[in-house]
Scaffold this active site. Structure first.
Site, mmCIF file in Angstrom:
data_model
loop_
_atom_site.group_PDB
_atom_site.id
_atom_site.type_symbol
_atom_site.label_atom_id
_atom_site.label_comp_id
_atom_site.label_asym_id
_atom_site.label_seq_id
_atom_site.Cartn_x
_atom_site.Cartn_y
_atom_site.Cartn_z
ATOM 1 N N ASP A 1 -6.613 -6.526 -4.578
ATOM 2 C CA ASP A 1 -6.073 -7.103 -5.807
ATOM 3 C C ASP A 1 -4.825 -7.903 -5.471
ATOM 4 O OD1 ASP A 1 -5.873 -3.681 -6.538
ATOM 5 O OD2 ASP A 1 -4.311 -4.800 -5.484
ATOM 6 N N GLU B 1 0.880 -1.177 0.000
ATOM 7 C CA GLU B 1 0.000 0.000 0.000
ATOM 8 C C GLU B 1 0.911 1.219 0.000
ATOM 9 O OE1 GLU B 1 -0.639 1.837 3.570
ATOM 10 O OE2 GLU B 1 1.412 1.113 3.364
HETATM 11 N N1 HPA Z 1 -0.284 -0.675 -4.914
HETATM 12 C C1 HPA Z 1 -0.255 0.230 -3.950
HETATM 13 N N2 HPA Z 1 -1.266 0.438 -3.137
HETATM 14 C C2 HPA Z 1 -2.386 -0.311 -3.302
HETATM 15 C C3 HPA Z 1 -2.464 -1.256 -4.293
HETATM 16 C C4 HPA Z 1 -1.361 -1.442 -5.132
HETATM 17 O O1 HPA Z 1 -1.383 -2.252 -6.033
HETATM 18 N N3 HPA Z 1 -3.709 -1.836 -4.231
HETATM 19 C C5 HPA Z 1 -4.346 -1.225 -3.217
HETATM 20 N N4 HPA Z 1 -3.556 -0.304 -2.657
#
Ligand code: HPA
Length: 241
Positions: free
Chosen positions: A204, A179
């Protein structure tokens, strides 16, 4: 009293604050889960509300995206508004093989590729960690509510669109998810002798490209928001501040 980023008066913000990145999610949380939510900030659209959850005063404040943004808002909450506890609630991308979509990740530590710690002039690498007491409360609640959760290290990255393809290297170090905010929150809490915790719904999976639909994302967030509110409640009734 106000700051360049927050128009609240002292006393309008609770000792415990939930902190989603998205200010509209702060509004949603406040209006869905809190009794009598009152908006105390609209500066830059970074909405903040105070209300009651099962009799306990709680605020919900958007942090914006990225380390500089949460760095500002959390610093001011701790330093100007006498907030004692901040619980970040967000989404994260899964990295570890055993972390699945909709799982909850509770960040015991937050690695980072940011230079935020440079300001402290340390002769080494700082390890940003959660408040043990908040973490313990969150784990107790997660156990009692049969949540699928993981506790471990996360990465707070300065890049969402990363040219370097570096996640495989973090995965090898058993980092669970990525994150963009928690390391700064944990460092501000440490520097100001306050308490912080971050928890995430995995929205995801960055290793296999899967992601939650909009409805699944909302349900997953719902579980995590309840976990964060019950954590705040258990921590408060357990004698924490
Ligand atoms: N990257 C960075 N922060 C995030 C992501 C990611 O893929 N998915 C949810 N927060």
């Amino acid at each position: 009293m106000s700051t360049p980023h927050n128009s609240a008066e002292k006393g309008e913000i609770a000792k415990t604050v939930l902190m989603p990145g998205d200010p509209l999610r702060a509004e949603f949380i406040a209006k869905t889960y809190l009794e009598n939510p009152i908006c105390y900030n609209k500066v830059r659209g970074m909405l903040g509300f105070t209300g009651k959850y099962k009799g306990i005063e709680v605020s919900v404040q958007g942090s914006g995206m990225g380390i500089p943004s949460i760095g500002i808002y959390s610093y001011e909450l701790f330093n100007e508004y006498d907030v004692d506890n901040i619980i970040r609630v967000g989404t994260a991308g899964g990295i570890a093989d055993n972390v699945n979509l909709r799982d909850i990740v509770i960040a015991m530590g937050a690695c980072t590729n940011s230079s935020y710690a440079d300001q402290y002039g340390l002769p080494g690498t700082y390890a940003p960690t959660a408040s043990y007491e908040l973490l313990k409360s969150a784990v107790n609640v997660a156990e009692n509510h049969n949540c699928t959760y993981h506790v471990g290290n996360i990465l707070s990255s300065d890049t969402f669109y990363d040219d370097g393809n570096s996640l495989a290297a973090w995965q090898k170090m058993n980092v669970l998810a990525v994150e963009m905010e928690s390391a700064a929150l944990y460092m501000n809490a440490a520097r100001l002798s306050k308490n912080a915790l971050a928890m995430f719904t995995i929205s995801d999976n960055l290793m296999n490209g899967q992601s939650l639909s909009v409805e699944e994302r909302q349900e997953g967030l719902d579980d995590m928001i309840k976990l964060s509110l019950e954590t705040a409640r258990l921590y408060n009734i357990g004698g924490g501040v």
